[in-house]
Structures are given as C-alpha cells and as structure tokens.
Design a protein around this motif. Structure first.
Motif, PDB file in Angstrom:
ATOM      1  N   VAL A 249       0.864  -1.175   0.000  1.00 10.99           N
ATOM      2  CA  VAL A 249       0.000   0.000   0.000  1.00 10.99           C
ATOM      3  C   VAL A 249       0.903   1.228   0.000  1.00 10.99           C
ATOM      4  O   VAL A 249       1.821   1.339   0.824  1.00 10.99           O
ATOM      5  N   LEU A 250       0.629   2.097  -0.950  1.00  6.55           N
ATOM      6  CA  LEU A 250       1.436   3.302  -1.104  1.00  6.55           C
ATOM      7  C   LEU A 250       0.503   4.485  -0.883  1.00  6.55           C
ATOM      8  O   LEU A 250      -0.508   4.610  -1.585  1.00  6.55           O
ATOM      9  N   THR A 251       0.821   5.321   0.089  1.00  5.20           N
ATOM     10  CA  THR A 251      -0.016   6.495   0.320  1.00  5.20           C
ATOM     11  C   THR A 251       0.852   7.732   0.195  1.00  5.20           C
ATOM     12  O   THR A 251       2.075   7.661   0.333  1.00  5.20           O
ATOM     13  N   SER A 252       0.224   8.863  -0.065  1.00  3.53           N
ATOM     14  CA  SER A 252       0.980  10.105   0.032  1.00  3.53           C
ATOM     15  C   SER A 252       0.190  11.094   0.855  1.00  3.53           C
ATOM     16  O   SER A 252      -1.037  11.163   0.762  1.00  3.53           O
ATOM     17  N   GLY A 253       0.928  11.819   1.700  1.00  5.33           N
ATOM     18  CA  GLY A 253       0.334  12.862   2.541  1.00  5.33           C
ATOM     19  C   GLY A 253      -0.059  12.331   3.899  1.00  5.33           C
ATOM     20  O   GLY A 253      -0.220  11.118   4.121  1.00  5.33           O
ATOM     21  N   GLY A 254      -0.178  13.282   4.822  1.00  2.81           N
ATOM     22  CA  GLY A 254      -0.680  12.943   6.148  1.00  2.81           C
ATOM     23  C   GLY A 254       0.275  12.172   7.034  1.00  2.81           C
ATOM     24  O   GLY A 254      -0.161  11.510   7.970  1.00  2.81           O
ATOM     25  N   VAL A 255       1.595  12.241   6.748  1.00  7.30           N
ATOM     26  CA  VAL A 255       2.530  11.512   7.618  1.00  7.30           C
ATOM     27  C   VAL A 255       3.342  12.429   8.518  1.00  7.30           C
ATOM     28  O   VAL A 255       4.219  11.978   9.248  1.00  7.30           O
ATOM     29  N   SER A 256       3.062  13.734   8.435  1.00  8.57           N
ATOM     30  CA  SER A 256       3.834  14.644   9.274  1.00  8.57           C
ATOM     31  C   SER A 256       3.104  14.838  10.614  1.00  8.57           C
ATOM     32  O   SER A 256       2.405  13.940  11.079  1.00  8.57           O
ATOM     33  N   VAL A 257       3.270  16.012  11.194  1.00  5.71           N
ATOM     34  CA  VAL A 257       2.775  16.208  12.558  1.00  5.71           C
ATOM     35  C   VAL A 257       1.573  17.156  12.636  1.00  5.71           C
ATOM     36  O   VAL A 257       1.189  17.602  13.704  1.00  5.71           O
ATOM     37  N   GLY A 258       0.978  17.453  11.449  1.00  5.78           N
ATOM     38  CA  GLY A 258      -0.176  18.358  11.447  1.00  5.78           C
ATOM     39  C   GLY A 258      -1.401  17.710  12.101  1.00  5.78           C
ATOM     40  O   GLY A 258      -1.455  16.490  12.281  1.00  5.78           O
ATOM     41  N   ASP A 259      -2.393  18.566  12.398  1.00  2.00           N
ATOM     42  CA  ASP A 259      -3.594  18.062  13.078  1.00  2.00           C
ATOM     43  C   ASP A 259      -4.399  17.115  12.195  1.00  2.00           C
ATOM     44  O   ASP A 259      -5.236  16.359  12.688  1.00  2.00           O
ATOM     45  N   ALA A 260      -4.176  17.190  10.860  1.00  3.89           N
ATOM     46  CA  ALA A 260      -4.932  16.308   9.967  1.00  3.89           C
ATOM     47  C   ALA A 260      -4.037  15.211   9.387  1.00  3.89           C
ATOM     48  O   ALA A 260      -4.374  14.602   8.375  1.00  3.89           O
ATOM     49  N   ASP A 261      -2.897  14.964  10.013  1.00  2.00           N
ATOM     50  CA  ASP A 261      -1.960  13.956   9.500  1.00  2.00           C
ATOM     51  C   ASP A 261      -2.219  12.620  10.203  1.00  2.00           C
ATOM     52  O   ASP A 261      -1.648  12.320  11.251  1.00  2.00           O
TER      53      ASP A 261
END
Ligand SMILES: Nc1nc2c(c(=O)[nH]1)N[C@H]1C(S)=C(S)[C@@H](COP(=O)(O)OP(=O)(O)OC[C@H]3O[C@@H](n4cnc5c(N)ncnc54)[C@H](O)[C@@H]3O)O[C@H]1N2
Ligand code: MOO
Ligand code: MG
Length: 415
Positions: A249-261
C-alpha cells in the motif's frame, strides 16, 4: 523508532530490505506477453546455439591449413552452400566452397574469406598473403550458448534481448513471478481530481500521477484507490480495502505532525510502524511498516510517503523502488550511480542526506558534470521534471563548492 530521532537513509533502506521477502506466486506466459516481467526460474538452454559451425560472412569457405605465410592462396570454387542447406560434400585440397552468411560450414572447412577480401578469376579465388588466419569468420557451434547451461537467470526483468535469446532456444513460454499488486491513494482535503474545478484553497492531486507512472515503469499491477479526505474513518475504510487487495500500500500525505496527519497513526493501529522519519531532505516524514491482513499469514507493506510532491518521488526512488523489485522477485537493479562535477555550490549541513535534482551531461572535456535544476523546494515539481538525476549529498557531507565531485543517481528508462 517513532520518536523525534530520525534514521539515516542507509539504515532505513537496510531496515526495509531486512523486513521484506519476495512473493511466491508464479504464472506461465507466452513469450510475447513476458516483456518487463520477472523470470521465476532459470531458463536452461535445451540446445547449442548456434547449432552448427556456420559462416559469419558471404564469401568462400576453405580449410585454414591451405594458408601459407607469405604466399598467395589460390583455391578452386567447387560448390555453393546457402543458409538452410546441410552441406555433406567433401572438399579436395585446393578447393573452396562459395558460402553465404549463416550457412552451415561444409565438413572439414574451418575458415571463410569474405568475398571483398579476395579476387575471383576463372572459377578460382586468390587470397593475398596476410589477409586472414585459419578459423576467421566462422561462428562456432555453441559459442552463444551450450546445451544445459542457464541462458537467463531467475530474477531477470525480461528485456527485448532476453525475449530474443529465449526465442532462439525454441522456448515459447516462460515461468514468471505473478505481478506484485500495489494499491495507492492520495490523502488531503485540499486535493482535487483532474476534471474537477479548482476551488479556492485547493490543488490538483499530482502525486497519484507521478507515482502511478513510477509504478507502471516497474511493471507492477496498480490498484488506484483515488483520493481520500483527511478523515480517520474514510482513511481506515480505504486502507482496509487496500490491505485486502494488495501486497503493498502506497499512500501520500498525512505523515507529518499536522492536526490532519492521520496516516501514520492508522499504520500503528492496523499494523506496526517499523520506522517513521528519516534524516533526509526532502522526505523526512516517511513511514514504513507491516499491515496485518485478516486470515492471511503474510503482511501487506505500507510505504507512507510525504505529501510534498518532490518528497513523494524522492522517497519512492530512495526506498520504494528497490523494495518493490525485491518483493516482486527481481534481482537487485540499483539506479546507475556515477560521480560528477557539480557546477553549482550547495549549502548543506552534515547530519542528513540531501537529494537535490540535477541535469547530468558531459562537459567540454567529456567528463560528467551536473547542474541543479533551479529552486529545490520539496513542492517544486518542475525541479524533478527537468532533472535526469538525483544529486545525493551524503549524511556526513557538508557544503559543496562549485567544481566539487558529487554522487548522482541516474534515472534510467526503468524508473
Ligand atoms: N511542524 C512540522 N511540519 C512539517 C514537518 C515537520 O517535520 N514539522 N515536515 C514537513 C515536511 S518535510 C513535509 S514533506 C510535509 C509532509 O507532510 P504530509 O506527509 O503530512 O503531507 P500533507 O501535510 O498532507 O501535505 C504536504 C504538502 O503536500 C501537498 N500535497 C499533499 N498531497 C498531494 C498530492 N497528492 N498532490 C499534490 N500535492 C500534495 C499538500 O497540499 C501540502 O502542501 O510536512 C511538512 N510539515
Ligand atoms: O522533507 Mo519534506 O519531505 O521537505 O518536504
Ligand atoms: Mg501534513
């Protein structure tokens, strides 16, 4: 490792390589459908190739023992053989045989003079002294392949020449590894799919296109799960579908520390975070780990790429590409690496690996030089689109002065 510490690039690559195992499924395919597929078993040659000694030139075949140092050789043309003939004639000393390229050598003859290197007169050829040596212009039986020897090794990604070689053995079907199934989706409320209007605050989803292109180049089966909003439930639903259908499974986005990550937290709930955060730029927030599958012993693997478009592609080349090749049963095929003179100075501090984008070309002296493709921000996709290589500044390296040698990873036709 889930804390603030980052793994260095080499350790992250090693951790992935240590975790994964090739898939085991196989299928048999007609040669015509096998291009780009990964060979599951060695192809063993059932015959000698070529099957007979044969001529490499249009000319005249004769016994090399007729050549005498310093003397002209004169031979009578006694017969003719074409490609496809099976010559059985015996040739008297002093005779030669007119022969075409690919024709089987007549018994006892071992040398061919190309017709342009001799003179034909009254049914005889004249070969000037020193023109050739015994054995010249003859292709030997088995010189390409001998019977019983591996012709193409398991793990090879079949290229046009491999298909030709296998066909030359008379083999019509090959066993290949089943295609690796890779599901991908992009995450982000701001993302719009192509064809939708671009509302204020939104951007088009580019990662899915660059990543699907990179996956297509690897010959894997792509399962496109589209766009997912930054909503834990929607993410969980799509991730569960991906886990059920794919090996990776390859995803992009949402792996940082933001409230929507949310991607990384979901990985922690559906499996295990092997690591998160790599000491690199771009691409620091990158997560990898196994995802549990219902009723199946083996895990699916999640590669959660950062959302920034350059960071997504850089982490793909740094970590995902080689891992997908391994999972798909391929022998290692690292990107070609070379050293080139960097024409621009680059500021860098030790302690992380940096992947700048560059154009490699030969300089006036024929040595490799690399220049950077302008602004190198992690969101500047043009810097990647114009590049033909990644300039890799190692973990311990400091700033680069113009003219210093740097390591570059070349993109080839396969990436
Ligand atoms: N406080 C911190 N903030 C950030 C850090 C950090 O360490 N501390 N890391 C930065 C780095 S580095 C990156 S890279 C990004 C990674 O962010 P995410 O993986 O969480 O991705 P998003 O937040 O969803 O998006 C980041 C950026 O990329 C754009 N994006 C996302 N998906 C796509 C797509 N499919 N196509 C095109 N562009 C996409 C998105 O709109 C954002 O601009 O975090 C930094 N922040
Ligand atoms: O490292 Mo982030 O991946 O720069 O944009
Ligand atoms: Mg984010």
């Amino acid at each position: 490792m889930t804390g603030g510490d980052s793994l260095d690039v080499a350790a992250a690559r090693a951790a992935i390589a240590a975790a994964i195992r090739p898939i085991t499924g196989r299928e048999t395919l007609p040669l015509r459908q096998a291009l780009g597929r990964i060979l599951a078993e060695d192809v063993i040659s059932p015959i000698d190739v070529p099957a007979h000694d044969n001529s490499a030139m249009d000319g005249y075949a004769f016994a090399g023992s007729a050549l005498v140092d310093g003397l002209e050789t004169v031979l009578r043309v006694a017969a003719t053989v074409h490609a496809g003939d099976v010559p059985t004639m015996t040739t008297a000393p002093g005779d030669c045989v007119r022969i075409m390229t690919g024709a089987v050598m007549p018994p006892g003859l071992d040398t061919v003079v190309p017709q342009e290197l001799c003179r034909l007169e009254d049914g005889r050829i004249h070969i000037a002294p020193g023109t050739l040596r015994a054995g010249d212009n003859r292709r030997l039986r088995g010189e390409d392949l001998t019977r019983g020897r591996p012709a193409v090794a398991a793990g090879q990604r079949l290229r046009p020449a491999d298909l030709g070689l296998i066909a030359s053995l008379g083999i019509a079907e090959v066993a290949v590894v089943r295609r690796l199934r890779v599901a991908l989706f992009s995450t982000g409320n701001e993302l719009r799919t192509l064809g939708q209007p671009l509302n204020a605050g939104c951007i088009y989803d580019s990662n899915r296109y660059s990543l699907m292109g990179a996956l297509d180049r690897l010959g894997v089966e792509v399962i496109d799960l589209g766009l997912v909003r930054d909503d834990p439930e929607a993410l969980a639903t799509t991730l569960d579908e991906a886990i059920a259908r794919a090996d990776v499974v390859l995803t992009s986005g949402g792996v940082s520390v933001g409230d929507a990550d949310f991607t990384k937290d979901l990985l922690a709930r559906r499996g295990e975070i092997a690591f998160w955060k790599v000491a690199m730029r771009p691409g620091r927030p990158f997560a990898f780990g196994p995802l549990r599958r219902a009723e199946q012993a083996d895990a699916a693997w999640l590669f959660a790429l950062p959302g920034n478009p350059v960071a997504a592609l850089v982490t793909f080349y740094a970590f995902v590409r080689d891992a997908l090749l391994t999972l798909g049963g391929a022998a290692p095929q690292p990107l070609p690496v070379l050293r080139a003179r960097c024409t621009t100075a680059v500021r860098k501090r030790p302690g992380r690996t940096e992947f700048q984008r560059g154009i490699v070309s030969p300089d006036a002296d024929g040595r490799w030089a690399v220049r950077l493709t302008g602004t190198q921000g992690a969101g500047v996709l043009r810097s990647m689109s114009e590049a033909n290589a990644l300039v890799v500044l190692g973990h311990a390296q400091g700033s680069v002065a113009a003219g210093d040698e740097v390591e570059v990873w070349l993109f080839d036709g396969l990436v």
